[in-house]
Design an enzyme around this catalytic site. Structure first.
Site: not given
Ligand code: XIL
Length: 378
Positions: A165, A270
């Site tokens: 991220e 995810e």
């Protein structure tokens, strides 16, 4: 025994067996509810790895039914929290490998691969990083953490999310302690250090919303930059925190094609599909982005209506049909948790909700989405 006794015994036996069967059908008891004949990892064995996220209670095997489910359904797992910075280096230069080692033990026992998660991320950092204001200390943490952790688990884990991220929604660099003190090139440096420390481990960049055009362009530029520096990057992980009925299929397809054209594997890392209303302006998996509770945001406390269950199943089926179309480009599809009760989406972005984003329900019973996903493999 007189006849009245015999009749009473027959009636009691009948009632007990009837109520057991009823419990199994409604999924109220754990044992009989979890007995799917089919297996996700078997169904997709020739296509891609199938993963889940695991926490300590699962890995410590407190419930043998859970272990049986995990080992039957999944070929790989990602530690949901236990290999993140805060947990693995709780004090300055003080490492605690206990939980991560447990993860490795569990993986070896059940012949599963580990995707280790994650070396460098702005969140869940050790608390000593909070007030840190000098470049030397940040660099020390950055270099030492990557080198120590990646080398310890080289050959024991299959892959690392080296950087997690690091981009904003518009594809620019996210402001973080690493970006501030080490500059934009810290990502290339992270991969360079990981490559040196873990020559036998696959190295990935992982992020959410990177199927969206602007952020996708940012990832493409990033991968090219790493490659141009002569540093190894093996894959890109698209997190896949989406909403049932609103999965961005076209963007996902473009991303699979654009990322794989760079010569790297594409992973869905995810995966979960929320069925709950999104708080205003909320379309992100940014862990720092919370919203207030309201009853209107939590409509399915007593159970999921069939209509929504079907939307969830259809979204999952369409998604897996897309994955199958590009199975030569996709290395792994990992769900973010085993069952709905475990999902982080019960607490994010709004605390205290009842969400249903995975393939197994709270009693570990496969949902309609499970069977629809399996069908796409046939
Ligand atoms: C989440 C975990 O699921 C939660 O248990 C924890 O409280 C916060 O982090 N993107 C990621 C994951 O890369 O590490 C996050 O996991 C979810 C969003």
């Amino acid at each position: 025994m007189n006849n009245r006794y015999k009749i009473a015994i027959v009636i009691v036996t009948f009632l007990v067996s009837f109520s057991c069967r009823l419990q199994a059908q409604t999924g109220n008891s754990r044992g009989p509810a979890y007995d799917p004949v089919q297996s996700l990892k078997e169904a997709f064995r020739d296509d891609f790895l199938i993963g889940t996220a695991l926490n300590m209670s699962q890995v410590e095997e407190r419930d043998p039914v859970v272990s049986a489910l995990i080992s039957k359904q999944f070929s790989t797992f990602t530690p949901e929290n236990n290999m993140k910075g805060a947990l693995i280096q709780p004090g300055w230069d003080r490492y605690n490998f206990e939980q991560a080692d447990e993860m490795v033990r569990f993986a070896a026992k059940y012949n599963m691969k580990i995707n280790a998660h994650c070396l460098i991320w702005h969140s869940q950092l050790p608390s000593f990083m909070a007030g840190m204001q000098d470049a030397d200390s940040v660099r020390h943490y950055f270099t030492d953490h990557i080198t120590t952790v990646a080398s310890r688990y080289d050959g024991k884990v299959y892959s690392w999310d080296v950087v997690n991220e690091a981009l904003n929604e518009d594809g620019t660099m996210r402001k973080s302690i690493f970006e501030r003190y080490l500059g934009d090139d810290y990502i290339v440096e992270a991969f360079r250090l990981a490559q040196k420390a873990a020559p036998h481990t696959q190295l990935y960049y992982n992020d959410y919303n990177i199927e969206h055009e602007k952020k996708r362009e940012g990832v493409v530029a990033l991968v090219k930059k790493i490659q141009a520096a002569g540093v190894r990057i093996d894959g890109v992980g698209i997190q896949g925190h989406w909403t049932a009925g609103h999965v961005p299929f076209q963007d996902i397809e473009k991303s699979i094609l654009e990322f794989s054209a760079l010569g790297v594997k594409v992973m869905f890392t995810e995966l979960d599909l929320s069925v709950l209303p999104s708080p205003r302006n909320h379309n992100t998996a940014d862990v720092g982005d919370k919203a207030d509770y309201a009853e209107t945001l939590n409509p399915y406390v007593k159970g999921l209506p069939d209509s929504v269950q079907n939307v969830l199943a259809d979204s999952y089926a369409q998604l897996f049909r897309l994955f199958m179309k590009y199975r030569d480009k996709i290395g792994r599809v990992t769900f973010w948790g085993v069952d709905d009760g475990q999902s982080w989406l019960n607490g994010f972005p709004v605390r205290g909700r009842t969400n249903y984003p995975l393939l197994f329900d709270r009693q570990l019973k496969p949902k309609p989405a499970f069977y629809k996903v399996i069908e796409t493999a046939m």
